[in-house]
Motif scaffolding. Structure first.
Motif, PDB file in Angstrom:
ATOM      1  N   GLU A  36       0.745  -1.217   0.073  1.00 49.15           N
ATOM      2  CA  GLU A  36      -0.017   0.103  -0.076  1.00 49.15           C
ATOM      3  C   GLU A  36       0.843   1.236  -0.171  1.00 49.15           C
ATOM      4  OE1 GLU A  36      -1.972  -3.365   1.860  1.00 49.15           O
ATOM      5  OE2 GLU A  36      -0.210  -2.261   2.317  1.00 49.15           O
ATOM      6  N   ALA A  37       1.898   1.299   0.801  1.00 50.31           N
ATOM      7  CA  ALA A  37       2.688   2.616   0.794  1.00 50.31           C
ATOM      8  C   ALA A  37       3.673   2.453  -0.585  1.00 50.31           C
ATOM      9  CB  ALA A  37       3.839   2.327   2.020  1.00 50.31           C
ATOM     10  N   ILE A  85       0.141  -1.336 -11.711  1.00 53.21           N
ATOM     11  CA  ILE A  85       0.328   0.082 -12.029  1.00 53.21           C
ATOM     12  C   ILE A  85       1.294   0.384 -13.361  1.00 53.21           C
ATOM     13  CG2 ILE A  85       2.480   0.558 -10.719  1.00 53.21           C
ATOM     14  CD1 ILE A  85       1.483   3.060  -9.781  1.00 53.21           C
ATOM     15  N   ARG A  86       2.093  -0.915 -13.787  1.00 52.07           N
ATOM     16  CA  ARG A  86       2.950  -0.826 -14.929  1.00 52.07           C
ATOM     17  C   ARG A  86       2.408  -0.140 -16.262  1.00 52.07           C
ATOM     18  NH1 ARG A  86       7.618  -3.534 -15.380  1.00 52.07           N
ATOM     19  NH2 ARG A  86       7.071  -5.298 -13.743  1.00 52.07           N
ATOM     20  N   PRO A  87       1.181  -0.853 -16.501  1.00 54.02           N
ATOM     21  CA  PRO A  87       0.657  -0.334 -17.989  1.00 54.02           C
ATOM     22  C   PRO A  87       0.392   1.276 -17.864  1.00 54.02           C
ATOM     23  CG  PRO A  87      -0.686  -1.983 -17.005  1.00 54.02           C
ATOM     24  CD  PRO A  87       0.294  -1.636 -15.875  1.00 54.02           C
ATOM     25  N   THR A  88       0.299   1.974 -16.838  1.00 45.05           N
ATOM     26  CA  THR A  88       0.064   3.382 -16.823  1.00 45.05           C
ATOM     27  C   THR A  88       1.265   3.984 -16.584  1.00 45.05           C
ATOM     28  OG1 THR A  88      -1.090   3.436 -14.604  1.00 45.05           O
ATOM     29  CG2 THR A  88      -2.532   3.246 -16.633  1.00 45.05           C
ATOM     30  N   LEU A  96       4.920   5.174  -5.558  1.00 49.95           N
ATOM     31  CA  LEU A  96       4.867   5.049  -7.006  1.00 49.95           C
ATOM     32  C   LEU A  96       3.853   6.109  -7.731  1.00 49.95           C
ATOM     33  CD1 LEU A  96       5.087   1.239  -7.655  1.00 49.95           C
ATOM     34  CD2 LEU A  96       6.761   2.926  -8.101  1.00 49.95           C
ATOM     35  N   LEU A  97       2.712   6.447  -7.021  1.00 44.91           N
ATOM     36  CA  LEU A  97       1.804   7.437  -7.529  1.00 44.91           C
ATOM     37  C   LEU A  97       2.514   8.813  -7.544  1.00 44.91           C
ATOM     38  CD1 LEU A  97      -1.499   6.321  -6.230  1.00 44.91           C
ATOM     39  CD2 LEU A  97      -0.951   6.213  -8.289  1.00 44.91           C
ATOM     40  N   SER A  98       3.055   9.134  -6.347  1.00 49.76           N
ATOM     41  CA  SER A  98       3.974  10.308  -6.379  1.00 49.76           C
ATOM     42  C   SER A  98       5.100  10.270  -7.338  1.00 49.76           C
ATOM     43  CB  SER A  98       4.449  10.517  -4.944  1.00 49.76           C
ATOM     44  OG  SER A  98       5.543   9.545  -4.549  1.00 49.76           O
ATOM     45  N   SER A 122       4.442  -7.539  -6.047  1.00 48.36           N
ATOM     46  CA  SER A 122       4.618  -7.949  -7.306  1.00 48.36           C
ATOM     47  C   SER A 122       3.109  -7.590  -8.079  1.00 48.36           C
ATOM     48  CB  SER A 122       5.051  -9.316  -7.493  1.00 48.36           C
ATOM     49  OG  SER A 122       4.963  -9.486  -8.991  1.00 48.36           O
ATOM     50  N   ALA A 123       2.000  -7.933  -7.275  1.00 50.65           N
ATOM     51  CA  ALA A 123       0.635  -7.447  -7.956  1.00 50.65           C
ATOM     52  C   ALA A 123       0.497  -6.136  -8.074  1.00 50.65           C
ATOM     53  CB  ALA A 123      -0.366  -8.174  -7.019  1.00 50.65           C
ATOM     54  N   ILE A 124       1.007  -5.197  -7.144  1.00 52.33           N
ATOM     55  CA  ILE A 124       0.813  -3.804  -7.290  1.00 52.33           C
ATOM     56  C   ILE A 124       1.598  -3.181  -8.179  1.00 52.33           C
ATOM     57  CG2 ILE A 124       1.644  -1.797  -5.926  1.00 52.33           C
ATOM     58  CD1 ILE A 124      -0.841  -2.716  -4.557  1.00 52.33           C
TER      59      ILE A 124
END
Length: 282
Positions: A18-19, A55-58, A24-26, A49-51
């Motif tokens: 979650e962190a 997020i990888r495609p975007t 990564l969003l930042s 790994s799932a997180i």
């Protein structure tokens, strides 16, 4: 438009997806993006790994996940593996429990100079604010947001940052945070990266700073820039701290430059992997 040095952002993480997602969003919101992001994963479960895959495609730049088996706290080892696989000559290093100010990468690149490494600080967030941002997956943080500490560490002032870079605690190897540092890759190669004799929490960042300085690389400090907000969590297990303190003392007393158990052991491995990946792409 200004041209910036090509950079690799290395983010260390362990079992806090979650962190990491918030971090990564930042990164996605940076005013100047790094040229690649490498997750240095010290043995997390499949949730991390799932997180990353979600997020990888975007994600706006190359996103690499370097993982090894969980065999205890081995931050030095996973950082070395990430450094070995990095593609660019400037490396910015953070932890995955940070939210980056939107100019974080820009600030670091603006202050980068040959023959020097950069050290920054952090802004602590209390438990309540941290839990709220994690729940909302919100990266926007205001200067006077309730729940923030370290007022001066929150202020972004490029002109003041430039003035202080070569003057603020530049000889103090204890005034640094491994969660906010930047290096030229060639300088890390010169000292053989992190010393993997350091296991468990503490002092691996001070020790590499000692060896860099002993090799002729100056320490510069980024204040009023390179801002990161630290998500609250319980302190790490410090059972190996005294042993690590002893290793740091050895480096100081012996003017150490090079460590024998370090970065060089990974270059052939990751170069071979990179070559295979490139052939598959071709």
């Amino acid at each position: 438009m200004k041209t910036y040095t090509k950079s690799s952002l290395i983010i260390s993480t362990y079992n806090w997806p979650e962190a990491l997602r918030l971090c990564l969003l930042s990164v996605k919101e940076q005013s100047v993006l790094p040229d690649e992001v490498i997750i240095a994963d010290d043995g997390s479960t499949e949730e991390t790994s799932a997180i990353i895959e979600a997020i990888r495609p975007t994600f706006p730049v190359r996103l690499v996940h370097i993982w090894h088996k969980d065999e205890g706290f081995q931050l030095s080892k996973i950082r070395n593996k990430a450094i070995a696989t990095s593609s660019f000559k400037y490396i910015i290093q953070i932890d995955g429990d940070l939210i980056l100010h939107k100019h974080f990468i820009k600030d670091h690149l603006n202050l980068s100079k040959p023959g020097a490494f950069m050290t920054g600080s952090r802004v602590l967030m209390n438990k309540q604010l941290s839990e709220r941002l994690l729940r909302l997956q919100k990266t926007g943080i205001q200067l006077f947001e309730p729940g923030l500490g370290n007022l001066f560490n929150r202020v972004n002032a490029a002109w003041l940052s430039r003035c202080l870079a070569d003057h603020y605690r530049t000889h103090d190897i204890f005034s640094l945070r491994g969660c906010n540092m930047a290096f030229w890759k060639e300088d890390l190669v010169r000292v053989n990266g992190y010393n993997e004799c350091f296991t468990g929490w503490g002092r691996e960042d001070n020790e590499i700073a000692v060896r860099l300085i002993n090799s002729g690389i100056r320490k510069r400090t980024i204040k009023f820039g390179g801002i990161v907000f630290h998500i609250h969590h319980q302190e790490a297990d410090r059972r190996n701290y005294q042993e690590n303190e002893g290793r740091l003392t050895y480096a100081l007393q012996n003017n150490s430059v090079y460590c024998s158990q370090g970065l060089d052991q990974y270059f052939n491995t990751f170069n071979e992997v990179e070559q295979v990946e490139n052939e598959l792409i071709a």
